[in-house]
Design a protein around this motif. Structure first.
Motif, PDB file in Angstrom:
ATOM      1  N   UNK A 226       0.814  -1.221   0.000  1.00 47.20           N
ATOM      2  CA  UNK A 226       0.000   0.000   0.000  1.00 47.20           C
ATOM      3  C   UNK A 226       0.844   1.265   0.000  1.00 47.20           C
ATOM      4  N   UNK A 227       2.118   1.176   0.408  1.00 52.59           N
ATOM      5  CA  UNK A 227       2.961   2.365   0.494  1.00 52.59           C
ATOM      6  C   UNK A 227       3.788   2.600  -0.768  1.00 52.59           C
ATOM      7  N   UNK A 228       4.199   1.530  -1.428  1.00 52.79           N
ATOM      8  CA  UNK A 228       5.031   1.668  -2.631  1.00 52.79           C
ATOM      9  C   UNK A 228       4.249   1.412  -3.915  1.00 52.79           C
ATOM     10  N   UNK A 229       3.120   0.723  -3.829  1.00 51.22           N
ATOM     11  CA  UNK A 229       2.366   0.360  -5.021  1.00 51.22           C
ATOM     12  C   UNK A 229       2.996  -0.779  -5.801  1.00 51.22           C
ATOM     13  N   UNK A 230       4.035  -1.399  -5.237  1.00 51.96           N
ATOM     14  CA  UNK A 230       4.707  -2.506  -5.927  1.00 51.96           C
ATOM     15  C   UNK A 230       4.040  -3.827  -5.590  1.00 51.96           C
ATOM     16  N   UNK A 231       4.108  -4.767  -6.531  1.00 58.51           N
ATOM     17  CA  UNK A 231       3.571  -6.098  -6.277  1.00 58.51           C
ATOM     18  C   UNK A 231       4.399  -6.805  -5.221  1.00 58.51           C
ATOM     19  N   UNK A 232       3.742  -7.614  -4.383  1.00 56.01           N
ATOM     20  CA  UNK A 232       4.430  -8.419  -3.386  1.00 56.01           C
ATOM     21  C   UNK A 232       4.968  -9.683  -4.053  1.00 56.01           C
ATOM     22  N   UNK A 233       6.281  -9.818  -4.093  1.00 55.38           N
ATOM     23  CA  UNK A 233       6.913 -10.930  -4.802  1.00 55.38           C
ATOM     24  C   UNK A 233       7.713 -11.849  -3.884  1.00 55.38           C
ATOM     25  N   UNK A 234       7.838 -11.492  -2.626  1.00 61.46           N
ATOM     26  CA  UNK A 234       8.602 -12.319  -1.694  1.00 61.46           C
ATOM     27  C   UNK A 234       7.716 -12.788  -0.546  1.00 61.46           C
ATOM     28  N   UNK A 235       7.864 -14.006  -0.071  1.00 65.35           N
ATOM     29  CA  UNK A 235       8.849 -15.007  -0.537  1.00 65.35           C
ATOM     30  C   UNK A 235       8.423 -15.718  -1.820  1.00 65.35           C
ATOM     31  N   UNK A 236       7.303 -15.266  -2.411  1.00 69.82           N
ATOM     32  CA  UNK A 236       6.844 -15.819  -3.683  1.00 69.82           C
ATOM     33  C   UNK A 236       5.935 -14.782  -4.334  1.00 69.82           C
ATOM     34  N   UNK A 237       5.675 -14.931  -5.614  1.00 71.84           N
ATOM     35  CA  UNK A 237       4.767 -14.035  -6.311  1.00 71.84           C
ATOM     36  C   UNK A 237       3.349 -14.227  -5.802  1.00 71.84           C
ATOM     37  N   UNK A 238       2.752 -13.161  -5.297  1.00 71.42           N
ATOM     38  CA  UNK A 238       1.393 -13.259  -4.751  1.00 71.42           C
ATOM     39  C   UNK A 238       0.368 -13.052  -5.869  1.00 71.42           C
ATOM     40  N   UNK A 239       0.148 -14.090  -6.628  1.00 67.81           N
ATOM     41  CA  UNK A 239      -0.798 -14.077  -7.749  1.00 67.81           C
ATOM     42  C   UNK A 239      -1.651 -15.340  -7.665  1.00 67.81           C
ATOM     43  N   UNK A 240      -2.954 -15.199  -7.801  1.00 67.83           N
ATOM     44  CA  UNK A 240      -3.827 -16.364  -7.841  1.00 67.83           C
ATOM     45  C   UNK A 240      -5.085 -15.986  -8.605  1.00 67.83           C
ATOM     46  N   UNK A 241      -6.082 -16.876  -8.611  1.00 61.59           N
ATOM     47  CA  UNK A 241      -7.272 -16.669  -9.423  1.00 61.59           C
ATOM     48  C   UNK A 241      -8.524 -16.874  -8.581  1.00 61.59           C
ATOM     49  N   UNK A 242      -9.555 -16.113  -8.911  1.00 58.34           N
ATOM     50  CA  UNK A 242     -10.790 -16.146  -8.134  1.00 58.34           C
ATOM     51  C   UNK A 242     -11.475 -17.502  -8.203  1.00 58.34           C
ATOM     52  N   UNK A 243     -11.410 -18.182  -9.344  1.00 59.19           N
ATOM     53  CA  UNK A 243     -12.086 -19.483  -9.431  1.00 59.19           C
ATOM     54  C   UNK A 243     -11.470 -20.503  -8.483  1.00 59.19           C
TER      55      UNK A 243
END
Length: 366
Positions: A226-243
Motif C-alpha cells: 500500500x505504500x510503494x504500489x509494488x507487487x508483493x513478490x517475496x517469498x513468492x509471487x502473490x498471484x492467484x485466481x478467483x475461481x
C-alpha cells in the motif's frame, strides 16, 4: 553423459508453491554455483492436486514443419505454404533451421499461427536468446490442455456482490489515492471494476477480465504494497485466481485482455496496451485520451488475446527489455491485418529491465 546447468534441489528443503500456496515447492539450483534460482523456478510435489512446474530456459523449442514452398518476401519474412496448403507469413528470425522440404519453426510463433504442429517432431535450439517455454502441468502446456475446452465465465452477480454489495479495501487503491485525487481513482475503479478481496491475502486486488461481449473470462487476484504500489513478490509471487478462491474445480480459464470491455466505449479512440494491469489503470488517469488495456503478462501479447482489437489502431508499450519481442510479434500480426505500432519509449531509458510506462510517468510527475 550430459551435464545440466540447472537441476532440482536434492535436499529436503521445501518452499511455498506460487501456484497452490502450499509448502511443497522444490527449487531449481545452479549446479555450477550451488545457488538457488529465483523462487518461481521449481516443481510442486503435490502431483495430483497441483503439478506446477516451471523449469529454467533450455533454449528455443521448435517443431519440424514440412512445406511445399518457402519463399522470401522481404528482409524479415518468408511466405510458407505447408503440406496442408496453409499459407503463413513467418518471420525469418523464427525459422531456426531449414532444408529442402522442411524447416524448424519456434514454438513461440507456432502457438499463434494456424499451422498444425503439435504432432510434429520437436527439439530445442540453444540460442543466445533463450525463451522460457516449459511451464507445464503433467508435461502439457496450459494452452494445449485447455484449447479444446469451452471457456468458463464468472457470473455478473459475483462481480456485483464483490464490487457493490460487499466492497473491501485493497492496498493498490490505497496507494493510488496518495498519487491522484479521490475522483480520479474512483473513476478508474469504476472503469475497470477494481475490487478488493481478502481471498488468499488481506487487502488484495481483483482484476476482472471482462471481454468485449461483457463476459467475465477470469479474475486475477494480486497483492500490492500500500505504500510503494509494488507487487508483493517475496517469498513468492502473490498471484492467484478467483475461481480457485471460490473452489470451482470445473472452471476453464481462457484469459482475455484486461480492460477489453472498454473498447466499446469509443470506437474512435486509439487503444494502448501495456503488460501490467496496474499500469493500465495508472495510465488511464495520466492519459485518458487512449483506451488502456493490459496483457497481464509479456507472453499474453499474442493473437488469441489481441484478435478482438484487430481492426483498431493500437499502440503497444512493452516493459523495458521486451521491446524486440513485442515488435517481432506485432510485425507478424500486422501481416495478418492488425494495426499495431510498438513504442520504444521505455527501451530508450537507462532503467533496469522490467521498468514500465507507469514507472516512467511516476518518475517524471512526482
Amino acid at each position: 553423459m550430459e551435464a545440466f546447468k540447472y537441476s532440482l534441489d536434492k535436499s529436503s528443503k521445501k518452499y511455498v508453491c506460487p501456484n497452490c500456496n502450499k509448502k511443497t515447492f522444490v527449487l531449481y539450483i545452479d549446479t555450477e554455483t550451488g545457488n538457488y534460482l529465483t523462487t518461481d523456478f521449481g516443481r510442486c510435489d503435490r502431483e495430483q492436486n497441483c503439478n506446477y512446474h516451471k523449469a529454467p530456459p533450455k533454449g528455443k523449442r521448435a517443431f519440424l514443419i514440412d512445406f511445399i514452398t518457402l519463399k522470401s518476401i522481404s528482409d524479415k519474412a518468408y511466405k510458407l505454404t505447408d503440406v496442408n496448403g496453409i499459407i503463413s507469413i513467418v518471420p525469418k528470425s523464427q525459422i531456426l533451421e531449414q532444408s529442402k522440404n522442411n524447416c524448424w519453426i519456434t514454438e513461440w510463433f507456432l502457438k499463434t499461427s494456424i499451422i498444425n504442429y503439435l504432432s510434429s517432431e520437436s527439439k530445442y535450439f540453444n540460442t543466445g536468446s533463450a525463451v522460457i517455454l516449459n511451464e507445464v502441468i503433467n508435461n502439457i502446456s496450459l494452452s494445449e490442455r485447455t484449447c479444446n475446452k469451452e471457456p468458463s465465465f464468472h457470473s455478473l452477480e459475483l462481480l456485483d456482490k464483490m464490487y457493490f454489495d460487499n466492497p473491501q479495501i485493497d492496498n493498490l487503491t490505497e496507494f493510488l489515492i496518495t498519487k491522484f485525487s479521490k475522483d480520479e481513482v474512483f473513476n478508474a475503479k469504476q472503469n475497470y471494476f477494481i475490487t478488493g478481496t481478502n481471498h488468499f491475502w488481506n487487502n488484495a486486488t481483483v482484476f476482472w477480465q471482462i471481454n468485449n461481449k461483457e463476459q467475465i473470462q477470469g479474475a486475477k487476484i494480486m497483492l500490492y504494497d500500500r505504500y510503494t504500489g509494488k507487487r508483493t513478490k517475496e517469498p513468492y509471487n502473490h498471484i492467484n485466481w478467483l475461481h480457485k478462491a471460490i473452489n470451482d474445480p470445473n472452471f476453464t480459464l481462457r484469459q482475455s485482455l484486461f480492460g477489453l470491455h472498454r473498447i466499446n466505449e469509443d470506437y474512435q479512440k486509439t487503444i494502448a496496451i501495456v503488460e501490467s494491469e496496474k499500469t493500465a489503470i495508472v495510465m488511464s488517469i495520466f492519459l485518458p485520451e487512449f483506451i488502456w488495456l493490459a496483457s497481464g503478462s509479456k507472453g499474453n501479447f499474442k493473437f488469441e488475446l489481441l484478435e478482438p482489437i484487430k481492426k483498431r489502431n493500437v499502440i503497444a508499450f512493452p516493459d523495458k527489455g521486451e521491446y524486440k519481442n513485442w515488435l517481432d510479434k506485432a510485425t507478424e500480426l500486422n501481416a495478418f491485418g492488425f494495426k499495431i505500432a510498438v513504442s520504444d519509449l521505455i527501451e530508450q531509458t537507462d532503467f533496469e529491465n522490467g521498468f514500465d510506462l507507469a514507472d516512467y510517468y511516476f518518475e517524471n510527475n512526482f
